[in-house]
Structures are given as C-alpha cells and as structure tokens.
Motif scaffolding. Structure first.
Motif, PDB file in Angstrom:
ATOM      1  N   ASP A   1       3.551   3.175  -8.922  1.00 52.11           N
ATOM      2  CA  ASP A   1       4.164   3.523  -7.636  1.00 52.11           C
ATOM      3  C   ASP A   1       5.500   2.814  -7.411  1.00 52.11           C
ATOM      4  O   ASP A   1       6.231   3.143  -6.477  1.00 52.11           O
ATOM      5  CB  ASP A   1       3.227   3.143  -6.476  1.00 52.11           C
ATOM      6  CG  ASP A   1       1.891   3.867  -6.550  1.00 52.11           C
ATOM      7  OD1 ASP A   1       1.885   5.047  -6.930  1.00 52.11           O
ATOM      8  OD2 ASP A   1       0.864   3.238  -6.223  1.00 52.11           O
TER       9      ASP A   1
ATOM     10  N   LYS B   1       0.581   5.708   0.739  1.00 51.21           N
ATOM     11  CA  LYS B   1      -0.280   6.747   1.311  1.00 51.21           C
ATOM     12  C   LYS B   1      -0.575   7.776   0.234  1.00 51.21           C
ATOM     13  O   LYS B   1       0.318   8.216  -0.486  1.00 51.21           O
ATOM     14  CB  LYS B   1       0.423   7.412   2.496  1.00 51.21           C
ATOM     15  CG  LYS B   1       0.433   6.526   3.745  1.00 51.21           C
ATOM     16  CD  LYS B   1       0.616   7.364   4.997  1.00 51.21           C
ATOM     17  CE  LYS B   1       0.254   6.604   6.246  1.00 51.21           C
ATOM     18  NZ  LYS B   1       1.313   5.743   6.736  1.00 51.21           N
ATOM     19  N   ASP B   2      -1.858   8.139   0.107  1.00 54.44           N
ATOM     20  CA  ASP B   2      -2.216   9.167  -0.867  1.00 54.44           C
ATOM     21  C   ASP B   2      -1.947  10.549  -0.266  1.00 54.44           C
ATOM     22  O   ASP B   2      -1.445  10.672   0.860  1.00 54.44           O
ATOM     23  CB  ASP B   2      -3.664   9.012  -1.342  1.00 54.44           C
ATOM     24  CG  ASP B   2      -4.673   9.209  -0.219  1.00 54.44           C
ATOM     25  OD1 ASP B   2      -4.281   9.776   0.828  1.00 54.44           O
ATOM     26  OD2 ASP B   2      -5.828   8.813  -0.386  1.00 54.44           O
TER      27      ASP B   2
ATOM     28  N   THR C   1       0.852  -1.189   0.000  1.00 58.45           N
ATOM     29  CA  THR C   1       0.000   0.000   0.000  1.00 58.45           C
ATOM     30  C   THR C   1       0.889   1.241   0.000  1.00 58.45           C
ATOM     31  O   THR C   1       2.049   1.184   0.404  1.00 58.45           O
ATOM     32  CB  THR C   1      -0.921   0.065   1.237  1.00 58.45           C
ATOM     33  OG1 THR C   1      -0.094   0.031   2.396  1.00 58.45           O
ATOM     34  CG2 THR C   1      -1.907  -1.086   1.260  1.00 58.45           C
TER      35      THR C   1
ATOM     36  N   ALA D   1      -4.164   8.806   3.587  1.00 59.13           N
ATOM     37  CA  ALA D   1      -4.889   7.546   3.692  1.00 59.13           C
ATOM     38  C   ALA D   1      -4.186   6.485   2.855  1.00 59.13           C
ATOM     39  O   ALA D   1      -3.672   6.785   1.770  1.00 59.13           O
ATOM     40  CB  ALA D   1      -6.333   7.722   3.225  1.00 59.13           C
ATOM     41  N   ALA D   2      -4.175   5.255   3.348  1.00 62.54           N
ATOM     42  CA  ALA D   2      -3.510   4.180   2.618  1.00 62.54           C
ATOM     43  C   ALA D   2      -4.388   3.715   1.468  1.00 62.54           C
ATOM     44  O   ALA D   2      -5.611   3.641   1.599  1.00 62.54           O
ATOM     45  CB  ALA D   2      -3.214   3.029   3.568  1.00 62.54           C
ATOM     46  N   ARG D   3      -3.767   3.451   0.340  1.00 63.37           N
ATOM     47  CA  ARG D   3      -4.492   2.854  -0.782  1.00 63.37           C
ATOM     48  C   ARG D   3      -3.615   1.757  -1.366  1.00 63.37           C
ATOM     49  O   ARG D   3      -2.405   1.728  -1.120  1.00 63.37           O
ATOM     50  CB  ARG D   3      -4.826   3.909  -1.843  1.00 63.37           C
ATOM     51  CG  ARG D   3      -3.611   4.550  -2.502  1.00 63.37           C
ATOM     52  CD  ARG D   3      -3.938   5.138  -3.871  1.00 63.37           C
ATOM     53  NE  ARG D   3      -2.835   5.899  -4.418  1.00 63.37           N
ATOM     54  CZ  ARG D   3      -1.823   5.370  -5.104  1.00 63.37           C
ATOM     55  NH1 ARG D   3      -1.764   4.050  -5.295  1.00 63.37           N
ATOM     56  NH2 ARG D   3      -0.861   6.130  -5.584  1.00 63.37           N
ATOM     57  N   ALA D   4      -4.240   0.884  -2.131  1.00 64.78           N
ATOM     58  CA  ALA D   4      -3.487  -0.200  -2.746  1.00 64.78           C
ATOM     59  C   ALA D   4      -2.449   0.386  -3.699  1.00 64.78           C
ATOM     60  O   ALA D   4      -2.724   1.342  -4.419  1.00 64.78           O
ATOM     61  CB  ALA D   4      -4.437  -1.124  -3.497  1.00 64.78           C
ATOM     62  N   ALA D   5      -1.256  -0.191  -3.687  1.00 64.38           N
ATOM     63  CA  ALA D   5      -0.197   0.302  -4.567  1.00 64.38           C
ATOM     64  C   ALA D   5      -0.501  -0.080  -6.008  1.00 64.38           C
ATOM     65  O   ALA D   5      -1.143  -1.086  -6.281  1.00 64.38           O
ATOM     66  CB  ALA D   5       1.138  -0.285  -4.131  1.00 64.38           C
ATOM     67  N   ARG D   6      -0.078   0.791  -6.919  1.00 65.28           N
ATOM     68  CA  ARG D   6      -0.271   0.536  -8.348  1.00 65.28           C
ATOM     69  C   ARG D   6       1.091   0.435  -9.028  1.00 65.28           C
ATOM     70  O   ARG D   6       2.121   0.823  -8.460  1.00 65.28           O
ATOM     71  CB  ARG D   6      -1.083   1.676  -8.971  1.00 65.28           C
ATOM     72  CG  ARG D   6      -2.486   1.790  -8.400  1.00 65.28           C
ATOM     73  CD  ARG D   6      -3.327   2.759  -9.212  1.00 65.28           C
ATOM     74  NE  ARG D   6      -2.978   4.141  -8.985  1.00 65.28           N
ATOM     75  CZ  ARG D   6      -3.693   4.974  -8.207  1.00 65.28           C
ATOM     76  NH1 ARG D   6      -4.768   4.537  -7.585  1.00 65.28           N
ATOM     77  NH2 ARG D   6      -3.323   6.229  -8.069  1.00 65.28           N
TER      78      ARG D   6
END
Lengths: 323, 155
Positions: free
Chosen positions: B129, B116-117, B114, B121-126
């Motif tokens: 990234d 952080k945006d 993950t 907030a944490a979001r799934a890594a793409r």
C-alpha cells in the motif's frame, strides 16, 4: 517550507500517476514497463527553504516467459468412436506470447493410444468444440499471441483405434511452449521481450503440459440362432410342408454402443421363405423396401436394428416351409 | 534492458521559484541496483549489480545520495521518494521507514497506518500500500553527505 512541500507533493503524485499505465497483474508488471524513481528533498538554509530533485533512474521490466496447461475434463472422457478433450493454456508470463502446441497420445501406462484427429483453438472462446468454427492447427502449430494473464482453450479430437478393449484407459498429453524460447529458468533471449527488453525464462521453464484422460467405451454383438418346427400334423417333425420359425437374438455387451447393426440371414436351401413373416421384437414387418426395418425375399432377410447399447438385445424371427 | 539516467536537475532549477533566488547547495543523486542472492561454496550471499535483466519478483535497491556542496549548513533536510507503481516496498524497508499510504499526506511507521478496503472498512496497511517514503536528516554540515535507500520488489 510547508508551501514548498505541498507544491512538491502535487508534482510527485502527478509523476507517479503517469506511470499508472503499468497496472500490476497476477503475472507481474507488464513487460516493457519503465520503473522510474525520483527522490526530492527540501531543506532550510538560513531563512529560506529550498527543494531539489534527484535525477530519475529508469529501468525497463523485461518479459518473463511462463506458461501453464490444465486439463479441463474433470473425469475420464468416454471414447466410443470419437471424443473431444479440452485443455486450457495460460500465459502466466508478463508479456504477450504465443505458444506451440504438441499433442502426444502415447503416454506411459496407456491401455491403448488414441488416434489424434484434430487439434483446434477455441477461436470464439465459448468452451465448446465447433468444427468449421474453431481454428484447426497442425500438431506443433501455435496459439495466437496471448496477452499476459490471458488464456485460450485447445480441443483435441481423438478416435478410438479398432480392437480397443472396452474400459481400457488412456491419456493424451498436451504440451505448450513459449515461441520465443524455453529452457532452464533464467535463460534469456536478448531483445526479444515485449517492449524491447529481454525475454527471460521463468520458473515454469516456459514449457508445461497436462494429461487428459479417456476411457474406451466399446461393445460387441453376439447372435444366437434357434428354430422351432411345426409339422402339418400338429407335431414337430421336419417333414415337407412343416413350418420352421427361426429366431435370431442379437445381444450387445460392453459399456459402449454398437452402431448400424443389421441382422442378415440367408434362407436355408430346401426351404421356402414365408412372405412377410419377418418380425422384430414381435412386430410384423413387410418384405418391401419401405418404412419398416425389414427387407426380405426368397433368398434372405436384412433387418436394420441400427444402434444397440451394451446390455440390450433385439429379437428377429422369420418363417420358412420345408420343401 | 536499457538504463536511462536523465537529469531533472536543470528542469527543477528552471521552474522552482525558490531556485530563482539561490542555487541549491544540496545535490541528490539517485541510483538503482539489482539485489541477487548468489550461492558460493555453499554460503548464500547478497550481491548488488547493475540491473541488466529485471523481471517481476526481482529485488531492487533504490538509493539517493545527498551531498551539501555549499558553504552553509542546511537543516530540516527531508527526502521524499514517491514509490513507483510497478514496485512494492520490501518488508524490511516497509517496517523500518517513515512511509505514507495515502499519496504523501500522512507519514508514520507502517504498523501505525490503515487504509480503507473496497467496502470502506479500515484495515491495517501493508507494504504494497505504500505510496511514498520519507527520510528526515536534522542537519547537514557543509561538505557533509549521506545516502538514503529502500528495497523494493518488482510487482
């Protein structure tokens, strides 16, 4: 091993930060950016740990030539005498590029073809055409160099040709083309890209256009003249000494406006103009050339109405006596 | 397009303290190819060519060939590749390899990471990234060699 790994990581982060000058943009990496890739390895051999780097492979990003043109007028612009159409030119490529601008008022389906008077670049980028401030270019002239992802506005000042029917529709096409070159996607121009690489035509063919819409707004004037005779005996017979009151109704029709309207009439022969008898919309006017609308003499009258919008009318009267 | 291949090996030899003790027995050789899809007689196929013209959206194949030139076996062989900022890792490589999205501190499969945006907030890594890729080879026998590679798309 752990020590070596940590040391190496710091070194590699620094190396990639040095590449940070190439920030990613909507149109892609800026032309001329070097993509450099280096791998490293750590391994154990006997009791020791070794790290080793690969060679660095480096390739340069070439320039993609792309452009987009948009009409910024949400609806058809009313064209009475002149009107301004606004377009936006977007450099959607990844390098600095200038674009030639061609304006064509001849578009298939046009009710009339507008006359192109002026083409100008929005030099101060405020979105409003300002004569004398914005840079005028010839048809076929070019924009200044636009950075990747940058845009500029182009103003096209058009005039209505005489004889245009009220409500007639017209479109004006603005075409932008990359100065370096255009053509089928993939066409490349060796060494002509920003940063020393090649320039390559992108998916837009490096040539794009947009249509701006106009709707003619004109008006015409109809004059209706009538008269009333009052004779000295209380009747309506046109006998010498009878007073004739002429009424001229000027009515404009159409969606536009008539400008500089004058109602001019000669005094009929055999009659004598009654001094200071001119009225405009019921208001008395003096004959002298002064602040009011009318100028009159024994030969005729000249009433200045000025601008008259379609659907409105003005009434002028004057009196004569029959000789 | 000018292709520059510079050898950093000499530099590494001169500065790494480990190098002073022992000549590295493993040699790394990096390369890059441009992947192009060509259509021949109705069938699409991917060809690799030397990158002459490279523009945003092009797909590249970065490869690193390793060879144990020494007389001893090496173990715990770990290849680390910082991803150049001007490219993003292609989806096929991103989902299959051990990757890092935090500058090389932690590695794992992309689906398990993950970031952080902007709001924290944490979001799934793409795939975009990914900052580093890592390959692990348990051991390389003397004379052994292999290649690790990843696909990337010019941003």
């Amino acid at each position: 091993m752990t020590n070596h790994c940590t040391k190496f990581m710091i070194a590699s982060v620094a190396a990639s930060a040095a590449l940070g000058a190439s920030q990613a943009q909507a149109a892609g990496v800026t032309a001329g950016t070097l993509i450099q890739n280096t791998a490293s390895a750590s391994y154990g051999s006997g009791s020791s740990t070794t790290t080793v780097n690969s060679n660095t492979v480096s390739i340069r990003v070439d320039e993609l030539l792309d452009v987009a043109v948009t009409s910024l007028n949400a609806a058809a612009v009313p064209l009475a005498s002149t009107a301004v159409l606004t377009y936006r030119i977007d450099n959607t490529g990844n390098g600095s590029e200038a674009f030639s601008i061609n304006v064509s008022p001849t578009v298939s389906g046009n009710g009339f073809d507008a006359t192109v008077q002026t083409i100008a670049i929005d030099s101060n980028d405020n979105g409003t055409y300002e004569p004398g401030v914005d840079t005028v270019i010839a048809n076929g002239g070019s924009t200044p160099a636009l950075a990747a992802d940058a845009s500029t506005r182009v103003f096209v000042v058009v005039a209505q040709p005489s004889g245009t029917a009220d409500g007639a529709a017209s479109q004006v096409r603005v075409t932008a083309q990359a100065l370096t070159g255009a053509g089928t996607p993939g066409t490349s121009f060796a060494g002509q890209g920003q940063g020393g690489g090649d320039a390559v035509v992108g998916a837009t063919t490096a040539n794009a256009n947009a249509l701006g819409s106009l709707i003619a707004s004109s008006a015409s004037v109809a004059l209706v003249k009538s008269y009333v005779v009052v004779d000295p005996f209380g009747g309506a017979k046109p006998v010498p000494g009878a007073v004739v009151t002429f009424t001229i109704a000027a009515t404009a029709s159409g969606s536009g406006m008539v400008n500089d309207l004058h109602v001019i009439d000669a005094i009929p022969t055999g009659t004598t103009y009654v001094a200071n008898s001119v009225t405009l919309e019921g208001a008395s006017q003096t004959d002298a050339t002064d602040g009011d609308a009318a100028i009159a003499s024994s030969s005729g009258i000249d009433v200045t109405i000025g601008a008259l919008a379609g659907g409105t009318s003005r009434s002028v009267t004057f009196k004569t006596t029959i000789n | 397009m000018i292709r520059i291949i510079s050898t950093l090996l000499a530099f590494a030899l001169a500065t790494s303290p480990a190098m002073a003790q022992q000549t590295p027995s493993v040699v790394l050789e990096g390369d890059v190819k441009l992947e192009k899809t060509v259509e021949a007689s109705g069938a699409k196929k991917t060809v690799l060519e030397d990158p002459k013209v490279v523009v945003p959206g092009d797909k590249l194949l970065f490869s690193t060939r390793y060879a144990n030139k020494g007389s001893q076996s090496v173990d715990n062989f770990v290849v680390t590749n910082p991803v150049p900022q001007a490219v993003r890792v292609a989806d096929d490589s991103a989902s299959a390899l051990q990757v890092s999205v935090d500058g090389g501190k932690a590695y794992g499969l992309l689906a398990s990471l993950t970031v952080k945006d902007a709001a924290g907030a944490a979001r799934a890594a793409r795939a975009e990234d990914i900052t580093h890729i890592r390959w692990t080879v348990p051991a390389i026998a003397p004379g052994g060699s292999g290649t690790v590679e990843y696909h990337a798309i010019v941003r």
